[in-house]
Structures are given as structure tokens and as C-alpha cells.
Scaffold this motif. Sequence first.
Motif, PDB file in Angstrom:
ATOM      1  N   ASP A 169       0.853  -1.182   0.000  1.00  0.00           N
ATOM      2  CA  ASP A 169       0.000   0.000   0.000  1.00  0.00           C
ATOM      3  C   ASP A 169       0.894   1.238   0.000  1.00  0.00           C
ATOM      4  O   ASP A 169       1.726   1.402   0.893  1.00  0.00           O
ATOM      5  CB  ASP A 169      -0.883  -0.024   1.249  1.00  0.00           C
ATOM      6  N   PRO A 170       0.760   2.121  -0.995  1.00  0.00           N
ATOM      7  CA  PRO A 170       1.600   3.320  -1.055  1.00  0.00           C
ATOM      8  C   PRO A 170       1.495   4.200   0.189  1.00  0.00           C
ATOM      9  O   PRO A 170       2.430   4.936   0.508  1.00  0.00           O
ATOM     10  CB  PRO A 170       1.092   4.074  -2.285  1.00  0.00           C
ATOM     11  N   ARG A 171       0.375   4.124   0.896  1.00  0.00           N
ATOM     12  CA  ARG A 171       0.213   4.959   2.093  1.00  0.00           C
ATOM     13  C   ARG A 171       1.231   4.604   3.168  1.00  0.00           C
ATOM     14  O   ARG A 171       1.590   5.463   3.990  1.00  0.00           O
ATOM     15  CB  ARG A 171      -1.212   4.841   2.625  1.00  0.00           C
ATOM     16  N   LEU A 172       1.732   3.357   3.178  1.00  0.00           N
ATOM     17  CA  LEU A 172       2.742   2.985   4.164  1.00  0.00           C
ATOM     18  C   LEU A 172       4.004   3.824   3.958  1.00  0.00           C
ATOM     19  O   LEU A 172       4.537   4.399   4.910  1.00  0.00           O
ATOM     20  CB  LEU A 172       3.084   1.493   4.082  1.00  0.00           C
ATOM     21  N   ILE A 173       4.457   3.930   2.732  1.00  0.00           N
ATOM     22  CA  ILE A 173       5.668   4.706   2.452  1.00  0.00           C
ATOM     23  C   ILE A 173       5.420   6.187   2.713  1.00  0.00           C
ATOM     24  O   ILE A 173       6.275   6.877   3.286  1.00  0.00           O
ATOM     25  CB  ILE A 173       6.152   4.468   1.006  1.00  0.00           C
ATOM     26  N   VAL A 174       4.257   6.687   2.334  1.00  0.00           N
ATOM     27  CA  VAL A 174       3.919   8.092   2.602  1.00  0.00           C
ATOM     28  C   VAL A 174       3.964   8.354   4.105  1.00  0.00           C
ATOM     29  O   VAL A 174       4.553   9.346   4.570  1.00  0.00           O
ATOM     30  CB  VAL A 174       2.528   8.443   2.019  1.00  0.00           C
ATOM     31  N   ASP A 175       3.351   7.471   4.890  1.00  0.00           N
ATOM     32  CA  ASP A 175       3.335   7.640   6.346  1.00  0.00           C
ATOM     33  C   ASP A 175       4.729   7.516   6.956  1.00  0.00           C
ATOM     34  O   ASP A 175       5.075   8.244   7.890  1.00  0.00           O
ATOM     35  CB  ASP A 175       2.392   6.635   7.003  1.00  0.00           C
ATOM     36  N   LEU A 176       5.539   6.580   6.447  1.00  0.00           N
ATOM     37  CA  LEU A 176       6.910   6.439   6.958  1.00  0.00           C
ATOM     38  C   LEU A 176       7.722   7.702   6.659  1.00  0.00           C
ATOM     39  O   LEU A 176       8.455   8.193   7.521  1.00  0.00           O
ATOM     40  CB  LEU A 176       7.598   5.221   6.331  1.00  0.00           C
ATOM     41  N   ARG A 177       7.575   8.227   5.463  1.00  0.00           N
ATOM     42  CA  ARG A 177       8.298   9.451   5.110  1.00  0.00           C
ATOM     43  C   ARG A 177       7.844  10.630   5.970  1.00  0.00           C
ATOM     44  O   ARG A 177       8.657  11.458   6.386  1.00  0.00           O
ATOM     45  CB  ARG A 177       8.115   9.771   3.637  1.00  0.00           C
ATOM     46  N   GLN A 178       6.545  10.697   6.222  1.00  0.00           N
ATOM     47  CA  GLN A 178       6.029  11.771   7.079  1.00  0.00           C
ATOM     48  C   GLN A 178       6.618  11.640   8.485  1.00  0.00           C
ATOM     49  O   GLN A 178       7.015  12.626   9.097  1.00  0.00           O
ATOM     50  CB  GLN A 178       4.510  11.713   7.134  1.00  0.00           C
ATOM     51  N   LEU A 179       6.683  10.412   8.981  1.00  0.00           N
ATOM     52  CA  LEU A 179       7.215  10.178  10.320  1.00  0.00           C
ATOM     53  C   LEU A 179       8.685  10.576  10.408  1.00  0.00           C
ATOM     54  O   LEU A 179       9.083  11.306  11.316  1.00  0.00           O
ATOM     55  CB  LEU A 179       7.024   8.699  10.696  1.00  0.00           C
ATOM     56  N   VAL A 180       9.508  10.133   9.458  1.00  0.00           N
ATOM     57  CA  VAL A 180      10.937  10.449   9.545  1.00  0.00           C
ATOM     58  C   VAL A 180      11.221  11.917   9.258  1.00  0.00           C
ATOM     59  O   VAL A 180      12.266  12.436   9.660  1.00  0.00           O
ATOM     60  CB  VAL A 180      11.808   9.528   8.654  1.00  0.00           C
ATOM     61  N   SER A 181      10.281  12.603   8.582  1.00  0.00           N
ATOM     62  CA  SER A 181      10.485  14.035   8.329  1.00  0.00           C
ATOM     63  C   SER A 181      10.431  14.852   9.617  1.00  0.00           C
ATOM     64  O   SER A 181      10.874  16.008   9.646  1.00  0.00           O
ATOM     65  CB  SER A 181       9.450  14.560   7.329  1.00  0.00           C
ATOM     66  N   LEU A 182       9.926  14.257  10.693  1.00  0.00           N
ATOM     67  CA  LEU A 182       9.871  14.946  11.987  1.00  0.00           C
ATOM     68  C   LEU A 182      11.240  15.020  12.653  1.00  0.00           C
ATOM     69  O   LEU A 182      11.411  15.744  13.636  1.00  0.00           O
ATOM     70  CB  LEU A 182       8.891  14.217  12.916  1.00  0.00           C
ATOM     71  N   LEU A 183      12.179  14.271  12.127  1.00  0.00           N
ATOM     72  CA  LEU A 183      13.517  14.215  12.711  1.00  0.00           C
ATOM     73  C   LEU A 183      14.481  15.114  11.938  1.00  0.00           C
ATOM     74  O   LEU A 183      14.294  15.351  10.746  1.00  0.00           O
ATOM     75  CB  LEU A 183      14.022  12.771  12.695  1.00  0.00           C
ATOM     76  N   PRO A 184      15.529  15.588  12.609  1.00  0.00           N
ATOM     77  CA  PRO A 184      16.499  16.460  11.944  1.00  0.00           C
ATOM     78  C   PRO A 184      17.216  15.749  10.798  1.00  0.00           C
ATOM     79  O   PRO A 184      17.284  14.520  10.750  1.00  0.00           O
ATOM     80  CB  PRO A 184      17.491  16.818  13.052  1.00  0.00           C
ATOM     81  N   ASP A 185      17.785  16.558   9.911  1.00  0.00           N
ATOM     82  CA  ASP A 185      18.525  16.021   8.770  1.00  0.00           C
ATOM     83  C   ASP A 185      20.030  15.978   9.009  1.00  0.00           C
ATOM     84  O   ASP A 185      20.743  15.290   8.291  1.00  0.00           O
ATOM     85  CB  ASP A 185      18.249  16.868   7.515  1.00  0.00           C
ATOM     86  N   ASP A 186      20.518  16.722  10.009  1.00  0.00           N
ATOM     87  CA  ASP A 186      21.965  16.814  10.219  1.00  0.00           C
ATOM     88  C   ASP A 186      22.346  16.294  11.606  1.00  0.00           C
ATOM     89  O   ASP A 186      21.546  16.301  12.535  1.00  0.00           O
ATOM     90  CB  ASP A 186      22.432  18.262  10.037  1.00  0.00           C
ATOM     91  N   GLU A 187      23.597  15.861  11.714  1.00  0.00           N
ATOM     92  CA  GLU A 187      24.099  15.286  12.971  1.00  0.00           C
ATOM     93  C   GLU A 187      24.059  16.248  14.155  1.00  0.00           C
ATOM     94  O   GLU A 187      23.640  15.841  15.245  1.00  0.00           O
ATOM     95  CB  GLU A 187      25.522  14.771  12.789  1.00  0.00           C
ATOM     96  N   PRO A 188      24.479  17.504  13.999  1.00  0.00           N
ATOM     97  CA  PRO A 188      24.440  18.397  15.173  1.00  0.00           C
ATOM     98  C   PRO A 188      23.031  18.536  15.762  1.00  0.00           C
ATOM     99  O   PRO A 188      22.872  18.574  16.986  1.00  0.00           O
ATOM    100  CB  PRO A 188      24.958  19.730  14.623  1.00  0.00           C
ATOM    101  N   SER A 189      22.017  18.559  14.911  1.00  0.00           N
ATOM    102  CA  SER A 189      20.642  18.665  15.417  1.00  0.00           C
ATOM    103  C   SER A 189      20.221  17.394  16.136  1.00  0.00           C
ATOM    104  O   SER A 189      19.508  17.447  17.143  1.00  0.00           O
ATOM    105  CB  SER A 189      19.682  18.981  14.272  1.00  0.00           C
ATOM    106  N   TRP A 190      20.651  16.242  15.625  1.00  0.00           N
ATOM    107  CA  TRP A 190      20.365  14.979  16.310  1.00  0.00           C
ATOM    108  C   TRP A 190      21.011  14.972  17.690  1.00  0.00           C
ATOM    109  O   TRP A 190      20.397  14.579  18.673  1.00  0.00           O
ATOM    110  CB  TRP A 190      20.895  13.792  15.488  1.00  0.00           C
TER     111      TRP A 190
END
Length: 162
Positions: free
Chosen positions: A108-129
Motif C-alpha cells: 500500500d503506497p500509504r505505508l511509504i507516505v506515512d513512513l516518510r512523514q514520520l521520519v520528516s519529523l527528525l532532523p537532517d543533520d548530525e548536530p541537530s540529532w
Amino acid sequence: MPTPQSQLAERLADQFGLSAIRFRHFDSLVLADGPVLKLFVPRLRRMLGGRARDRMIDGELLFVPRLALKAMRAGSERFEAPDLVCGCPIANFPWLMGHAGKNDAGADPRLIVDLRQLVSLLPDDEPSWRALFGADVFARPRLETTVPLVAYLRESSPSPRA
């Protein structure tokens, strides 16, 4: 010979136009590319109470600093399992399971959409992590980082709680 896990990752990558990263013992889908890679390691599980061929997609989210990737050997497209990693099973987010079914037509494509939405809540760079989860976020034992990571994602997610 490809494993069932690597075959699943390849099929999902093809179905959704995602790139994949191959490690020594597993393959993963790239949900977001950047200084910190946001990966999904898919696995199939049999659905209880269903037909013998009914399966659901389960797996883990992994977050790896790009600089921590080490090729197995020069020119190889496979990588050693990263030493620096943070992650959690997607089963910690019950609202994802409604889209986790797999049939002959694919996932189901919604699984990938939801996973991407979830991981977008996290920072993209190491210092922010490191600011969010501590200086040793990628070096601590997995269980020590999983609990705060899941709590953060649950609190930050606009998805319904099941």
C-alpha cells in the motif's frame, strides 16, 4: 543468492521509486537522503488469522550518519553494518499497521507516505540529532536510543494514536 528480505527491499524500491542501500546482512530503503540517512529495513510477517499467503510489512527505521558508511571493499555497492546508528521498529507506531498489508499487487503506497512523514519529523543533520537526543546518540546501545526516539516521534506525530 538474494535473501527474502533483500528481494522485498528491491520490490518496494522498484514499486515506489526509492533508492536502496545494501548492507552485508540486510538491504534498506532510503526514505530521506542527507547528512543523516533515514532508512527503512522492511521485513515480511505472516498475518495471524489470514490465508497462508497473507503477509504484512514490518521492519525497522534506521538513522545513520552518512559519514559512518563504510564500503565492504573498494568499489563495492554493499556496506558494512554501521557502527553509528539509531533506530526503532515501526511496530511502535500502530497507526502505520493499517497500511502494512501486502498482496500480489504490492504494498500500500500509504505505508511509504506515512513512513516518510514520520521520519520528516527528525532532523537532517548530525548536530541537530545530538542536540535533540544527546552527544552520543549514534554511539549508545540501541535500546538506550530507541525509547527516547519512539517517545519523540509519538509526541511529534500528527498521526492518530491507536
